[in-house]
Structures are given as C-alpha cells and as structure tokens.
Design a protein around this motif. Structure first.
Motif, PDB file in Angstrom:
ATOM      1  N   ARG A   1       1.443  10.455   0.703  1.00  0.00           N
ATOM      2  CA  ARG A   1      -0.178  10.272   0.782  1.00  0.00           C
ATOM      3  C   ARG A   1      -0.840  10.100  -0.480  1.00  0.00           C
ATOM      4  N   GLN A   2       0.073   9.525  -1.532  1.00  0.00           N
ATOM      5  CA  GLN A   2      -0.791   9.509  -2.795  1.00  0.00           C
ATOM      6  C   GLN A   2      -1.007   8.322  -3.286  1.00  0.00           C
ATOM      7  N   GLY A   3      -0.465   7.161  -2.328  1.00  0.00           N
ATOM      8  CA  GLY A   3      -0.686   5.593  -2.732  1.00  0.00           C
ATOM      9  C   GLY A   3       0.793   5.203  -3.320  1.00  0.00           C
ATOM     10  N   VAL A   4       1.692   5.785  -3.162  1.00  0.00           N
ATOM     11  CA  VAL A   4       3.012   5.299  -3.895  1.00  0.00           C
ATOM     12  C   VAL A   4       3.449   4.087  -2.938  1.00  0.00           C
ATOM     13  N   ALA A   5       3.791   4.016  -1.830  1.00  0.00           N
ATOM     14  CA  ALA A   5       4.072   3.179  -1.062  1.00  0.00           C
ATOM     15  C   ALA A   5       3.243   1.850  -1.109  1.00  0.00           C
ATOM     16  N   ALA A   6       2.056   2.016  -1.122  1.00  0.00           N
ATOM     17  CA  ALA A   6       0.827   0.873  -1.270  1.00  0.00           C
ATOM     18  C   ALA A   6       1.022   0.166  -2.570  1.00  0.00           C
TER      19      ALA A   6
ATOM     20  N   GLU B   1      12.444  -5.269   8.214  1.00  0.00           N
ATOM     21  CA  GLU B   1      12.852  -4.401   9.375  1.00  0.00           C
ATOM     22  C   GLU B   1      12.747  -3.142   9.152  1.00  0.00           C
ATOM     23  N   THR B   2      12.068  -2.270  10.216  1.00  0.00           N
ATOM     24  CA  THR B   2      11.895  -0.902   9.935  1.00  0.00           C
ATOM     25  C   THR B   2      12.392  -0.212  11.284  1.00  0.00           C
ATOM     26  N   GLY B   3      12.329   1.098  11.491  1.00  0.00           N
ATOM     27  CA  GLY B   3      12.481   1.594  12.741  1.00  0.00           C
ATOM     28  C   GLY B   3      11.282   1.748  13.769  1.00  0.00           C
ATOM     29  N   SER B   4      11.669   2.135  14.804  1.00  0.00           N
ATOM     30  CA  SER B   4      10.703   2.338  15.761  1.00  0.00           C
ATOM     31  C   SER B   4      10.456   3.896  15.881  1.00  0.00           C
ATOM     32  N   GLY B   5       9.480   4.395  16.652  1.00  0.00           N
ATOM     33  CA  GLY B   5       9.420   5.717  16.951  1.00  0.00           C
ATOM     34  C   GLY B   5       8.529   6.425  16.017  1.00  0.00           C
ATOM     35  N   PRO B   6       7.772   7.588  16.194  1.00  0.00           N
ATOM     36  CA  PRO B   6       6.846   8.288  15.557  1.00  0.00           C
ATOM     37  C   PRO B   6       7.172   8.475  13.864  1.00  0.00           C
ATOM     38  N   ALA B   7       8.484   8.611  13.595  1.00  0.00           N
ATOM     39  CA  ALA B   7       8.930   8.799  12.096  1.00  0.00           C
ATOM     40  C   ALA B   7       8.475   7.649  11.495  1.00  0.00           C
ATOM     41  N   PHE B   8       8.383   6.471  11.807  1.00  0.00           N
ATOM     42  CA  PHE B   8       8.149   5.025  11.414  1.00  0.00           C
ATOM     43  C   PHE B   8       6.655   4.775  11.513  1.00  0.00           C
TER      44      PHE B   8
ATOM     45  N   MET C   1      12.058   0.951   0.846  1.00  0.00           N
ATOM     46  CA  MET C   1      10.776   1.515   0.581  1.00  0.00           C
ATOM     47  C   MET C   1      10.942   3.060   0.867  1.00  0.00           C
ATOM     48  N   ARG C   2      10.609   3.877  -0.158  1.00  0.00           N
ATOM     49  CA  ARG C   2      10.638   5.390   0.280  1.00  0.00           C
ATOM     50  C   ARG C   2       9.859   5.943  -0.860  1.00  0.00           C
TER      51      ARG C   2
ATOM     52  N   PRO D   1       4.070   5.636  10.263  1.00  0.00           N
ATOM     53  CA  PRO D   1       3.261   5.644   8.893  1.00  0.00           C
ATOM     54  C   PRO D   1       3.739   4.290   8.159  1.00  0.00           C
ATOM     55  N   ALA D   2       4.836   3.832   8.170  1.00  0.00           N
ATOM     56  CA  ALA D   2       5.345   2.724   7.539  1.00  0.00           C
ATOM     57  C   ALA D   2       4.591   1.511   8.243  1.00  0.00           C
ATOM     58  N   LEU D   3       4.667   1.494   9.496  1.00  0.00           N
ATOM     59  CA  LEU D   3       4.248   0.506  10.287  1.00  0.00           C
ATOM     60  C   LEU D   3       2.682  -0.027  10.027  1.00  0.00           C
ATOM     61  N   ALA D   4       2.080   1.228   9.912  1.00  0.00           N
ATOM     62  CA  ALA D   4       0.657   1.146   9.803  1.00  0.00           C
ATOM     63  C   ALA D   4       0.297   0.569   8.330  1.00  0.00           C
TER      64      ALA D   4
END
Length: 158
Positions: free
Chosen positions: A91-96, A117-124, A83-84, A126-129
């Motif tokens: 922030r235009q709804g692409v991932a959703a 599976e995704t990463g941990s930490g601040p960069a990830f 997912m990218r 938005p994806a986790l949310a």
C-alpha cells in the motif's frame, strides 16, 4: 521510470541476489497457497531468466520493495508476469510504479497490447483492482492459457 530523487529506482535484475530470490519464493508460495498447483502459471527462476522475459526489481533507497516482469508473446503482444510487492511496502504504490514502468517499456518496444493472467478469489482482488485502475479489462484466455475458474485474464491496448 526513474524516481531517484524520491528514493525509488527500478533496475533490470538478474535474480542472483538473496533478497530478490527470497521475495520470489514468497511469491511462488503465495500463488500455491491461493490456487491449485495446476492453476498456477507463475514463472520459476529459469522461466524468469528466459530470453523472452525482462525482469525488474524496484527499490526504495537500499531496500527491495517489489518486482515485475514482461514476457514477449510476439512482436506486438506482451504479458505481465511476477508482479509482487514486499510485505513491508504494501500500500505504498510499489505495484503501480512497477506497472507504469512495464507499460512504458512496452510502448518503447512498440507493443500494441499487454495482457496478464492472475488468480481469482479474495487474495487477488487488490491486484485485479490495480490493473482495472490502469486500464486493463477482463478478457478471454490468451496465448496458451485455457479457461480455468481459478484464473482471471485481463488485457489493455497500448
């Protein structure tokens, strides 16, 4: 998922185009910049072309906006991969949109569960949310994954 009337379209992609290859190179570099190499589990170009993977690109009008993939772990369990969102479309709804498409395809294929599976930490974060908003919950490692402080695992029953 077709939103052609609003300029959005999602297509199965063979990864041959320059724009999708460039977006995936950004994806690979982003994963490696935010996690140790041994904790990065992204699929490379060959992995994304494997028979158990379906890869899509999402476009707004003629512009590449993002991508995503579904890897079949078995007949009832799928994994979300790659997912990218392209920087110009953040922030235009692409991932959703892509996530909803993958969930729809998983339903059509009769899957009982989707995991990721995704990463941990601040960069990830938005994806986790995003995944949490769409009903995914944290879980233990699945498939061939092992516990890793740089990985987070999520799953959703369908």
């Amino acid at each position: 998922m077709s939103e052609a009337g609003r300029g959005w379209r999602i297509v199965e992609d063979d990864l041959s185009g320059g724009a999708i290859r460039a977006l995936l190179e950004v994806h690979f570099a982003g994963m490696l910049a935010n996690s140790p190499a041994e904790s990065c589990h992204f699929l490379d170009f060959d992995g994304l072309r494997a028979g158990d993977v379906t890869f899509w690109s999402i476009h707004k009008d003629d512009d590449l906006a993002g991508c995503g993939a579904l890897k079949m772990l078995d007949a009832r369990h799928g994994e979300i991969k790659s997912m990218r969102t392209a920087e110009a479309f953040l922030r235009q709804g692409v991932a959703a949109r892509m996530l909803a498409h993958i969930v729809d395809v998983a339903h059509e294929r009769g899957l009982d569960r989707l995991s990721l599976e995704t990463g941990s930490g601040p960069a990830f974060e938005p994806a986790l949310a995003l995944y949490a908003r769409h009903g995914f919950e944290e879980c233990e490692p699945f498939a061939d994954y092992r516990p890793d402080p740089f990985s987070r695992f999520m799953t959703r029953a369908l």
